[in-house]
Design a protein around this motif. Structure first.
Motif, short mmCIF file in Angstrom:
data_model
loop_
_atom_site.label_atom_id
_atom_site.label_comp_id
_atom_site.label_asym_id
_atom_site.label_seq_id
_atom_site.Cartn_x
_atom_site.Cartn_y
_atom_site.Cartn_z
N MET A 69 0.83 -1.22 0.00
CA MET A 69 0.00 0.00 0.00
C MET A 69 0.86 1.26 0.00
O MET A 69 0.56 2.22 -0.69
CB MET A 69 -0.95 0.00 1.20
N ARG A 70 1.91 1.26 0.81
CA ARG A 70 2.80 2.43 0.86
C ARG A 70 3.46 2.66 -0.50
O ARG A 70 3.57 3.78 -0.97
CB ARG A 70 3.87 2.25 1.93
N ARG A 71 3.94 1.58 -1.14
CA ARG A 71 4.58 1.73 -2.45
C ARG A 71 3.58 2.22 -3.49
O ARG A 71 3.91 3.02 -4.35
CB ARG A 71 5.18 0.38 -2.91
N ARG A 72 2.33 1.75 -3.40
CA ARG A 72 1.30 2.17 -4.34
C ARG A 72 0.96 3.65 -4.18
O ARG A 72 0.59 4.31 -5.13
CB ARG A 72 0.04 1.32 -4.11
N THR A 73 1.11 4.17 -2.97
CA THR A 73 0.77 5.57 -2.73
C THR A 73 1.98 6.50 -2.78
O THR A 73 1.92 7.62 -2.29
CB THR A 73 0.06 5.73 -1.38
N GLY A 74 3.10 6.04 -3.34
CA GLY A 74 4.20 6.95 -3.61
C GLY A 74 5.49 6.72 -2.85
O GLY A 74 6.44 7.48 -3.01
N ALA A 75 5.56 5.71 -2.00
CA ALA A 75 6.80 5.47 -1.27
C ALA A 75 7.85 4.90 -2.20
O ALA A 75 7.58 4.01 -2.99
CB ALA A 75 6.56 4.50 -0.11
N VAL A 76 9.06 5.44 -2.14
CA VAL A 76 10.16 4.96 -2.96
C VAL A 76 10.85 3.79 -2.24
O VAL A 76 11.18 2.78 -2.85
CB VAL A 76 11.17 6.09 -3.25
N HIS A 77 11.05 3.94 -0.94
CA HIS A 77 11.67 2.89 -0.12
C HIS A 77 10.79 2.70 1.11
O HIS A 77 10.24 3.65 1.65
CB HIS A 77 13.08 3.28 0.32
N ARG A 96 9.46 8.93 0.66
CA ARG A 96 8.57 9.28 -0.46
C ARG A 96 9.31 10.18 -1.44
O ARG A 96 10.13 10.99 -1.06
CB ARG A 96 7.32 9.99 0.03
N ARG A 97 8.95 10.03 -2.71
CA ARG A 97 9.50 10.88 -3.76
C ARG A 97 8.79 12.23 -3.68
O ARG A 97 7.59 12.30 -3.47
CB ARG A 97 9.24 10.21 -5.11
N ASP A 98 9.53 13.29 -3.82
CA ASP A 98 8.94 14.63 -3.85
C ASP A 98 8.02 14.71 -5.05
O ASP A 98 8.37 14.29 -6.16
CB ASP A 98 10.05 15.69 -3.94
N LEU A 99 6.82 15.26 -4.86
CA LEU A 99 5.85 15.31 -5.96
C LEU A 99 6.33 16.15 -7.13
O LEU A 99 5.93 15.92 -8.27
CB LEU A 99 4.50 15.83 -5.45
N GLY A 100 7.20 17.11 -6.89
CA GLY A 100 7.70 17.94 -7.97
C GLY A 100 8.86 17.31 -8.72
O GLY A 100 9.25 17.75 -9.79
N GLU A 101 9.41 16.26 -8.16
CA GLU A 101 10.57 15.60 -8.75
C GLU A 101 10.13 14.68 -9.88
O GLU A 101 9.23 13.87 -9.72
CB GLU A 101 11.26 14.79 -7.65
N PRO A 102 10.74 14.79 -11.05
CA PRO A 102 10.33 13.90 -12.15
C PRO A 102 10.74 12.46 -11.86
O PRO A 102 11.76 12.21 -11.23
CB PRO A 102 11.08 14.46 -13.35
#
Length: 112
Positions: A69-77, A96-102
């Motif tokens: 669930m965490r990975r599905r919602t944007g967690a990188v690690h 989490r990956r920064d939302l502005g980061e490509p």
């Protein structure tokens, strides 16, 4: 000469489909709310299970679902750490990956 009356054609009212139990899932806002509530409930269940030392195996099985669930919602690690001093205590580490980061291209992600 006889004139025959034309038959009258009446249009039937369109049949509305009966909404099923999954009908609310058609709405994106509802899906987001439902997923957030589900995730919150899983977290509560995990805390309840983790509070019982005899249930550590069940807790670790639930954390696999939490990781997905965490990975599905944007967690990188995502990592789960067990406390050395208190084996019944676990710490969740989420990056989490920064939302502005490509996002890196798929080719670059596979190379890592």
């Amino acid at each position: 000469m006889s004139v025959e009356a034309e038959p009258t054609v009446t249009a039937a009212a369109p049949v509305q489909p009966t909404p099923g139990g999954w009908a609310p899932m058609r709405y994106a806002d509802f899906r987001r709310l439902w997923l957030a509530q589900f995730t919150s409930n899983v977290g509560s269940w995990m805390q309840t299970v983790a509070a019982q030392p005899s249930q550590v195996d069940a807790f670790l099985a639930l954390t696999g679902q939490l990781r997905r669930m965490r990975r599905r919602t944007g967690a990188v690690h995502w990592h789960l750490h067990r406390d050395v001093d208190d084996p019944s205590r676990f710490t969740e580490d989420v990056h989490r990956r920064d939302l502005g980061e490509p996002r890196a291209p798929a080719r670059a992600r596979r190379a890592r």
